[in-house]
Design a protein around this motif. Structure first.
Motif, PDB file in Angstrom:
ATOM      1  N   UNK A   1       0.830  -1.206   0.000  1.00 25.08           N
ATOM      2  CA  UNK A   1       0.000   0.000   0.000  1.00 25.08           C
ATOM      3  C   UNK A   1       0.869   1.263   0.000  1.00 25.08           C
ATOM      4  N   UNK A   2       1.947   1.244   0.754  1.00 25.57           N
ATOM      5  CA  UNK A   2       2.819   2.413   0.855  1.00 25.57           C
ATOM      6  C   UNK A   2       3.468   2.769  -0.474  1.00 25.57           C
ATOM      7  N   UNK A   3       3.677   1.765  -1.321  1.00 26.02           N
ATOM      8  CA  UNK A   3       4.317   2.011  -2.617  1.00 26.02           C
ATOM      9  C   UNK A   3       3.299   2.075  -3.752  1.00 26.02           C
ATOM     10  N   UNK A   4       2.013   2.120  -3.422  1.00 30.27           N
ATOM     11  CA  UNK A   4       0.967   2.218  -4.433  1.00 30.27           C
ATOM     12  C   UNK A   4       1.196   3.475  -5.272  1.00 30.27           C
TER      13      UNK A   4
ATOM     14  N   UNK B   1       2.111   5.846   4.543  1.00 22.84           N
ATOM     15  CA  UNK B   1       3.382   6.581   4.600  1.00 22.84           C
ATOM     16  C   UNK B   1       3.434   7.536   5.792  1.00 22.84           C
ATOM     17  N   UNK B   2       2.307   8.111   6.107  1.00 19.08           N
ATOM     18  CA  UNK B   2       2.283   9.137   7.138  1.00 19.08           C
ATOM     19  C   UNK B   2       2.049   8.577   8.529  1.00 19.08           C
TER      20      UNK B   2
ATOM     21  N   UNK C   1      12.144   0.099   6.738  1.00 20.29           N
ATOM     22  CA  UNK C   1      11.159  -0.346   5.745  1.00 20.29           C
ATOM     23  C   UNK C   1      10.873   0.761   4.743  1.00 20.29           C
ATOM     24  N   UNK C   2      10.668   1.969   5.246  1.00 20.63           N
ATOM     25  CA  UNK C   2      10.393   3.094   4.344  1.00 20.63           C
ATOM     26  C   UNK C   2      11.591   3.375   3.441  1.00 20.63           C
ATOM     27  N   UNK C   3      12.791   3.283   4.007  1.00 22.14           N
ATOM     28  CA  UNK C   3      13.996   3.522   3.208  1.00 22.14           C
ATOM     29  C   UNK C   3      14.096   2.518   2.064  1.00 22.14           C
ATOM     30  N   UNK C   4      13.619   1.305   2.299  1.00 24.30           N
ATOM     31  CA  UNK C   4      13.715   0.264   1.267  1.00 24.30           C
ATOM     32  C   UNK C   4      12.771   0.510   0.092  1.00 24.30           C
ATOM     33  N   UNK C   5      11.716   1.315   0.312  1.00 23.49           N
ATOM     34  CA  UNK C   5      10.781   1.559  -0.792  1.00 23.49           C
ATOM     35  C   UNK C   5      10.994   2.930  -1.441  1.00 23.49           C
ATOM     36  N   UNK C   6      11.951   3.717  -0.924  1.00 25.89           N
ATOM     37  CA  UNK C   6      12.197   5.042  -1.481  1.00 25.89           C
ATOM     38  C   UNK C   6      12.520   4.960  -2.975  1.00 25.89           C
ATOM     39  N   UNK C   7      13.266   3.935  -3.377  1.00 18.73           N
ATOM     40  CA  UNK C   7      13.664   3.808  -4.783  1.00 18.73           C
ATOM     41  C   UNK C   7      12.494   3.422  -5.685  1.00 18.73           C
ATOM     42  N   UNK C   8      11.356   3.022  -5.093  1.00 17.35           N
ATOM     43  CA  UNK C   8      10.227   2.542  -5.880  1.00 17.35           C
ATOM     44  C   UNK C   8       9.126   3.575  -6.049  1.00 17.35           C
TER      45      UNK C   8
ATOM     46  N   UNK D   1       7.463   7.821  -6.086  1.00 16.04           N
ATOM     47  CA  UNK D   1       7.662   9.137  -6.685  1.00 16.04           C
ATOM     48  C   UNK D   1       8.127  10.153  -5.645  1.00 16.04           C
ATOM     49  N   UNK D   2       8.524  11.321  -6.138  1.00 14.06           N
ATOM     50  CA  UNK D   2       8.896  12.396  -5.225  1.00 14.06           C
ATOM     51  C   UNK D   2       7.711  12.843  -4.385  1.00 14.06           C
ATOM     52  N   UNK D   3       6.502  12.739  -4.935  1.00 16.14           N
ATOM     53  CA  UNK D   3       5.306  13.086  -4.164  1.00 16.14           C
ATOM     54  C   UNK D   3       5.166  12.154  -2.963  1.00 16.14           C
ATOM     55  N   UNK D   4       5.468  10.866  -3.142  1.00 14.18           N
ATOM     56  CA  UNK D   4       5.438   9.925  -2.026  1.00 14.18           C
ATOM     57  C   UNK D   4       6.494  10.299  -0.981  1.00 14.18           C
ATOM     58  N   UNK D   5       7.690  10.678  -1.476  1.00 13.78           N
ATOM     59  CA  UNK D   5       8.762  11.041  -0.552  1.00 13.78           C
ATOM     60  C   UNK D   5       8.421  12.294   0.250  1.00 13.78           C
ATOM     61  N   UNK D   6       7.697  13.226  -0.390  1.00 18.61           N
ATOM     62  CA  UNK D   6       7.267  14.428   0.338  1.00 18.61           C
ATOM     63  C   UNK D   6       6.396  14.061   1.536  1.00 18.61           C
ATOM     64  N   UNK D   7       5.544  13.052   1.349  1.00 16.61           N
ATOM     65  CA  UNK D   7       4.709  12.601   2.464  1.00 16.61           C
ATOM     66  C   UNK D   7       5.576  12.000   3.565  1.00 16.61           C
ATOM     67  N   UNK D   8       6.553  11.199   3.199  1.00 19.68           N
ATOM     68  CA  UNK D   8       7.456  10.617   4.196  1.00 19.68           C
ATOM     69  C   UNK D   8       8.163  11.704   4.999  1.00 19.68           C
TER      70      UNK D   8
END
Length: 358
Positions: free
Chosen positions: A81-84, A94-95, A104-111, A113-120
């Motif tokens: 779900x976090x990488x959806x 993510x939040x 765990x979050x670091x492992x999905x950073x490469x998968x 978008x930047x929008x997802x990373x902004x939420x993190x």
């Protein structure tokens, strides 16, 4: 309905039945007690992972909202779900997820978008393993958001990476300047990139002690270079005055240098340019018995109490003033506030028919 009976049904489900199946199983999971949840969660995860890709985005979003902040949700489901690709689906996990670790979050950073990373970047707190991953992969907006989250712990290597990426990004430089935890070595690397205006704002009010000190040290080195041949080179003197007027060197630094070397004429030149008055008006004020006009010009020019103390020492030596007189001079200068000085300056300018542009 027993959760174990739902796993075979997931393979048979299609169309609208998938959403109904997910809703039933999610209700069962969320209503289960602590002991029962341990038993239900494995089947819950198994079934949902089989049908998640066939579930509409709106339904995935509802699922993420319901379980994003729940504990004891199996990690494989949460990671999915976090990488959806749909941000509305990923955001609740993510939040809010208490289950997924920063690793765990670091492992999905490469998968993602930047929008997802902004939420993190909005998570509180964030440990170094994740801040490093975000700093390595994120775009400029991600880096600024990460840096402005003071609940995010940045390691020394992450600070250095952010500084390197801030070379041409003044917004990121400003965000870094607000971090009181910046290492001295990173602060020293950042200083050469700062604009004159930003460096001045940092000197005036930043809580980043390491950066303030790094700016002061660099400024002192630059002034030292300018003053190496100060005693005999008019060009060096003029460079120092120009730098103080332009804001490249703090006024206090130039005033202190002139006062220490008893260069009264150059001090007057500096003050004259600061207030846009003729030199022949200002020069006589430096050793005038009535010190009030000099008080006013120095205060409106931004000369600190400490720097003015050096002016007092210069005057005392040249005019052979007593220590009591010098102490009284310092007391009066310290009591002269900016507002009172400004009013006095305007009155002086009006009387002398000179500009009062500050």
């Amino acid at each position: 309905m027993n959760a174990s009976h739902l796993s075979p049904r997931s393979a048979e489900a299609s169309g609208d039945k998938i959403g109904e199946l997910v809703s039933v199983l999610t209700d069962m999971f969320c209503r289960s007690g602590k002991a029962e949840r341990e038993r239900v969660s494995a089947v819950f995860s198994e079934v949902l992972l089989k049908v998640l890709d066939r579930l509409e985005a709106a339904s995935r979003g509802v699922l993420a909202e319901r379980i994003g902040a729940e504990d004891r949700v199996p990690k494989p489901l949460l990671k999915k779900l976090a990488s959806d690709e749909e941000l509305d689906v990923a955001t609740p996990v993510l939040l809010n997820s208490p289950v997924l670790s920063d690793e765990d979050f670091a492992s999905i950073v490469t998968e993602v978008s930047n929008a997802h990373m902004l939420v993190m970047c909005r998570r509180r707190p964030i440990r170094p393993v994740l801040t490093r991953a975000l700093a390595e992969r994120g775009d400029a907006e991600v880096l600024r958001s990460l840096t402005r989250n003071h609940a995010a712990t940045l390691g020394g290597d992450t600070f250095d990476l952010l500084v390197a990426r801030a070379r041409k990004d003044e917004n990121l430089q400003e965000a870094l300047s607000e971090r009181p935890d910046m290492p001295v070595s990173s602060a020293e690397r950042l200083v050469p990139f700062l604009s004159r205006e930003l460096a001045q704002r940092i000197r005036d009010g930043s809580k980043n002690e390491a950066l303030v000190n790094a700016i002061a040290t660099r400024t002192a080195r630059e002034v030292e270079i300018q003053l190496r041949e100060f005693s005999g080179a008019a060009s060096k003197t003029q460079q120092l005055i120009d730098s103080a007027i332009d804001g490249k060197v703090p006024v206090d630094v130039a005033v202190s240098a002139f006062a220490d070397k008893e260069r009264a004429f150059e001090l007057a030149q500096l003050l004259a340019r600061k207030v846009d008055w003729p030199e022949n008006v200002v020069v006589p004020l430096v050793f005038r018995d009535d010190e009030k006009p000099l008080f006013v010009l120095c205060r409106v020019s931004g000369v600190s109490n400490e720097a003015y103390g050096k002016v007092v020492r210069m005057r005392s030596k040249r005019m052979r003033l007593s220590s009591a007189t010098a102490s009284e001079s310092m007391r009066r200068y310290q009591e002269l506030g900016p507002g009172e000085a400004r009013n006095a300056f305007i009155a002086m300018a009006k009387k002398l028919k000179l500009p009062a542009n500050l």
